[in-house]
Each structure stands twice: as C-alpha cells, then as structure tokens.
Enzyme design. Structure first.
Site, PDB file in Angstrom:
ATOM      1  N   TYR A  33       0.835  -1.206   0.000  1.00  0.00           N
ATOM      2  CA  TYR A  33       0.000   0.000   0.000  1.00  0.00           C
ATOM      3  C   TYR A  33       0.870   1.257   0.000  1.00  0.00           C
ATOM      4  O   TYR A  33       0.354   2.357  -0.169  1.00  0.00           O
ATOM      5  CB  TYR A  33      -0.916   0.038   1.224  1.00  0.00           C
ATOM      6  CG  TYR A  33      -1.927  -1.071   1.335  1.00  0.00           C
ATOM      7  CD1 TYR A  33      -2.120  -2.000   0.312  1.00  0.00           C
ATOM      8  CD2 TYR A  33      -2.696  -1.216   2.492  1.00  0.00           C
ATOM      9  CE1 TYR A  33      -3.056  -3.023   0.436  1.00  0.00           C
ATOM     10  CE2 TYR A  33      -3.633  -2.239   2.618  1.00  0.00           C
ATOM     11  CZ  TYR A  33      -3.799  -3.137   1.602  1.00  0.00           C
ATOM     12  OH  TYR A  33      -4.719  -4.149   1.740  1.00  0.00           O
ATOM     13  N   HIS A  52       0.369 -11.668   1.632  1.00  0.00           N
ATOM     14  CA  HIS A  52      -0.597 -10.851   0.899  1.00  0.00           C
ATOM     15  C   HIS A  52      -1.233 -11.588  -0.283  1.00  0.00           C
ATOM     16  O   HIS A  52      -2.406 -11.380  -0.590  1.00  0.00           O
ATOM     17  CB  HIS A  52       0.098  -9.576   0.400  1.00  0.00           C
ATOM     18  CG  HIS A  52      -0.823  -8.442   0.127  1.00  0.00           C
ATOM     19  ND1 HIS A  52      -0.430  -7.124   0.173  1.00  0.00           N
ATOM     20  CD2 HIS A  52      -2.136  -8.401  -0.193  1.00  0.00           C
ATOM     21  CE1 HIS A  52      -1.447  -6.335  -0.109  1.00  0.00           C
ATOM     22  NE2 HIS A  52      -2.498  -7.091  -0.346  1.00  0.00           N
ATOM     23  N   LEU A  89     -17.817  -3.275   1.652  1.00  0.00           N
ATOM     24  CA  LEU A  89     -18.937  -2.494   1.132  1.00  0.00           C
ATOM     25  C   LEU A  89     -19.048  -2.614  -0.383  1.00  0.00           C
ATOM     26  O   LEU A  89     -19.680  -1.780  -1.043  1.00  0.00           O
ATOM     27  CB  LEU A  89     -18.791  -1.022   1.552  1.00  0.00           C
ATOM     28  CG  LEU A  89     -18.844  -0.779   3.067  1.00  0.00           C
ATOM     29  CD1 LEU A  89     -18.489   0.664   3.404  1.00  0.00           C
ATOM     30  CD2 LEU A  89     -20.212  -1.126   3.621  1.00  0.00           C
ATOM     31  N   LYS A  99     -13.078   1.291   4.466  1.00  0.00           N
ATOM     32  CA  LYS A  99     -12.107   2.349   4.214  1.00  0.00           C
ATOM     33  C   LYS A  99     -12.830   3.620   3.782  1.00  0.00           C
ATOM     34  O   LYS A  99     -13.816   3.565   3.043  1.00  0.00           O
ATOM     35  CB  LYS A  99     -11.152   1.912   3.102  1.00  0.00           C
ATOM     36  CG  LYS A  99     -10.064   2.924   2.787  1.00  0.00           C
ATOM     37  CD  LYS A  99      -9.513   2.733   1.396  1.00  0.00           C
ATOM     38  CE  LYS A  99     -10.393   3.390   0.354  1.00  0.00           C
ATOM     39  NZ  LYS A  99      -9.820   3.374  -1.007  1.00  0.00           N
ATOM     40  N   SER A 100     -12.358   4.742   4.254  1.00  0.00           N
ATOM     41  CA  SER A 100     -12.860   6.032   3.804  1.00  0.00           C
ATOM     42  C   SER A 100     -11.848   7.098   4.194  1.00  0.00           C
ATOM     43  O   SER A 100     -11.062   6.910   5.129  1.00  0.00           O
ATOM     44  CB  SER A 100     -14.222   6.348   4.436  1.00  0.00           C
ATOM     45  OG  SER A 100     -14.678   7.621   4.009  1.00  0.00           O
ATOM     46  N   ARG A 140     -17.862   9.658   7.415  1.00  0.00           N
ATOM     47  CA  ARG A 140     -18.051   8.267   6.984  1.00  0.00           C
ATOM     48  C   ARG A 140     -17.196   7.328   7.818  1.00  0.00           C
ATOM     49  O   ARG A 140     -17.629   6.218   8.158  1.00  0.00           O
ATOM     50  CB  ARG A 140     -17.704   8.139   5.496  1.00  0.00           C
ATOM     51  CG  ARG A 140     -17.826   6.715   4.950  1.00  0.00           C
ATOM     52  CD  ARG A 140     -19.236   6.200   5.041  1.00  0.00           C
ATOM     53  NE  ARG A 140     -20.171   7.017   4.280  1.00  0.00           N
ATOM     54  CZ  ARG A 140     -21.482   6.870   4.320  1.00  0.00           C
ATOM     55  NH1 ARG A 140     -22.022   5.972   5.119  1.00  0.00           N
ATOM     56  NH2 ARG A 140     -22.268   7.639   3.602  1.00  0.00           N
ATOM     57  N   SER A 194     -19.206   6.871  10.944  1.00  0.00           N
ATOM     58  CA  SER A 194     -20.471   6.147  10.788  1.00  0.00           C
ATOM     59  C   SER A 194     -20.244   4.664  10.535  1.00  0.00           C
ATOM     60  O   SER A 194     -21.030   3.817  10.976  1.00  0.00           O
ATOM     61  CB  SER A 194     -21.308   6.752   9.661  1.00  0.00           C
ATOM     62  OG  SER A 194     -20.716   6.541   8.399  1.00  0.00           O
ATOM     63  N   ASN A 195     -19.169   4.310   9.849  1.00  0.00           N
ATOM     64  CA  ASN A 195     -18.872   2.903   9.591  1.00  0.00           C
ATOM     65  C   ASN A 195     -18.597   2.122  10.876  1.00  0.00           C
ATOM     66  O   ASN A 195     -18.742   0.896  10.899  1.00  0.00           O
ATOM     67  CB  ASN A 195     -17.668   2.770   8.657  1.00  0.00           C
ATOM     68  CG  ASN A 195     -17.997   3.088   7.220  1.00  0.00           C
ATOM     69  OD1 ASN A 195     -19.155   3.061   6.811  1.00  0.00           O
ATOM     70  ND2 ASN A 195     -16.977   3.390   6.427  1.00  0.00           N
TER      71      ASN A 195
END
Length: 285
Positions: free
Chosen positions: A49, A107, A186, A228-229, A234, A237-238
């Site tokens: 990443y 991974h 999601l 993820k956000s 968000r 809220s997740n």
C-alpha cells in the site's frame, strides 16, 4: 469495541480501518488519526500500500498506548522465501516504527509461500508478530498450501460483501476456526449493492445508512470487516454498527443476495504472473 477470538488465543477488534489506496501524501496519516479519534483500534495496512510509514506516524502521534491498537500489515510477493521474508518483515517494522505487528499476512498465495510462511512462524515465536495469516486464498489455493504448514493461519483476508459471501471458503475455514477478514466489505462502492431493495428497507427500519446495514450483517456473520474512507463523517459512521441487530429472518434475506463470485478471482489464469511482476515495493527504500 467488540473483539473476536482467533484460533491462536489472541483477540482481534471486530472492525478495523483499511488504508488500501489512500495516498502517502499525508492523506493516510490524517485518515488514521481520524479513525483512531473515532474509536477504531485496528488499522490494516501493507507494504504494497506504500503507506506504512504514515500509519506508524499516526499511531505514534495519536497518544494512544501501543497495546491498545491492533496493527495488521502484509508481506508482498517480492519478499517471499524464508530469508527474503525475514528481511521484508524487518522493513515493515522499521517503517511502522513498531517493535511488533499484531497480525502479519502473506498478501498473495503465489511463489515461495512455504518459505515465507516458515519465516512468519519463526517471527511469531520471537515475538515480532502476535498472529499470522494469509490473504486471497480460495478453497483451491488453501488446499494447495495450508496442509503443509506447521501452523494453521489465524485469518484469511479475502474479498467479502453481500454479493460475494464466500460460502464454500467458510466451510473450509470453519474446520480450523479460521476467521475471514473482509476486504471491500462495502462492495467497493458498488451502486447496485447500495440500491438493493432488501438493504434499503432495512436501512429505513433501523434508521441506519446502507453501509451500516451491510457492515452489521457481515459482523453478525462472524466476519472481521475493514471498511475504508477518507471522509471523517463516513469513518465514524462505519464504526457505529453495534447499537442494533438484524433478526435471523433479516440475516437470511441478506444471504439471498450472494452471487457466488466477486471482482477478483485468485484462481484465474494469469493472475499469479501479473501480481508477481506488478511493482517493486522496495523501489524507494
């Protein structure tokens, strides 16, 4: 934070914050700080990443005690093999600025998996890793590699969402109490998924957004979820999914959404070759 017991005796927070595709331009640092402030205590990153350093810096600057934060990272294919894996782990520890990693995963299930896994088992005994696991293993790939492991993986991180509920894989993993971690829980923003009448109806009933309904369903199915956000509201809220529960009938309704396949097929021809030559994770080391 609700926790899930792994087959090695360690506990993992039931919901974590994923940083896949969040840039290392300060965005990851800020997102992780926001997540920790919101109450997350599980951060999921990977050397591939390219943002381990920002994750580590955010953890340090958060002021939260190290033993209160569960950190996951992953070894990339480039570092597979016994000796290479040992070096790869040390690089991740250095970038993260940590003495140990709570969960370390292979991974991708290609190349010298056996040698890399042996290095992870050794590092676990040395205390550099608390738990070890794999990622993107289908039932076929699980059957190819895991029977030769001395240590059964604690988790298998795979694509999981209401459209792809990994029914066959769960049957394989349940035999050894291996937990599924969901990447893309999601559906990676799939518009069709977010407009499913079943989910929208439940959203109205419980006064929750569609994402919260999806994550709660997965949580009640025993799945460790990694939404993820980069949006602060968000992110918060997740995490807010533990003040309601879907009924057994509603769980059954959600199960009918399963299409039996996802966006990524690790068994597909050419995937191994593509990933083995995808990029150089040590280009800027």
């Amino acid at each position: 934070m609700e926790k899930i017991l792994l087959n090695d005796g360690n506990e993992i927070p039931a919901i974590g914050f994923g940083v896949f595709r969040i840039p290392n331009d300060g965005s990851t640092y800020q997102a992780v700080l926001d997540a920790l402030e919101a109450g997350y205590r599980h951060i999921d990153t990977a050397v591939a990443y390219f943002n381990e350093e920002e994750v580590g810096r955010a953890i340090k600057d958060s002021g939260i005690e190290r033993d209160q934060i569960f950190v996951t990272s992953k070894l990339w294919l480039q570092d597979y093999g016994y000796e290479a894996a040992k070096k790869g782990l040390e690089v991740s520890l250095k970038k993260l600025g940590l003495d140990y990693i709570d969960l370390y995963l292979l991974h991708q299930p290609y190349g010298d998996v056996a040698g890399a896994w042996r290095a992870l088992e050794e590092a676990k005994k040395e205390g550099k890793i608390k738990s070890i696991g794999v990622s993107n293993m289908t039932p076929k790939l699980w059957g190819k590699f895991v029977p030769n492991f001395k240590t059964i993986p604690a988790v298998n991180q795979v694509e999981f969402n209401p459209y792809f509920q990994q029914v066959e894989l769960k049957k394989v993993l349940d035999k050894n109490n291996v937990k599924i971690e969901a990447w893309g829980p999601l559906g990676q923003g799939n518009r069709d998924l977010f407009n499913e009448p079943i989910i929208k109806k439940l959203s109205d009933k419980y006064n929750k957004d569609v994402g919260q309904i999806i994550l709660r369903f997965e949580n009640q199915e025993g799945i460790i979820v990694l939404p993820k956000s980069t949006h602060k509201a968000r992110i918060a809220s997740n995490l807010n999914i533990f003040d309601f529960s879907l009924t057994d009938d509603e769980i059954d309704q959600m199960r009918t959404l399963d299409k039996g396949h996802g966006s990524h097929n690790p068994d597909a021809p050419g995937v191994e070759e593509m990933l083995l030559s995808a990029f150089d994770v040590h280009e800027n080391d």
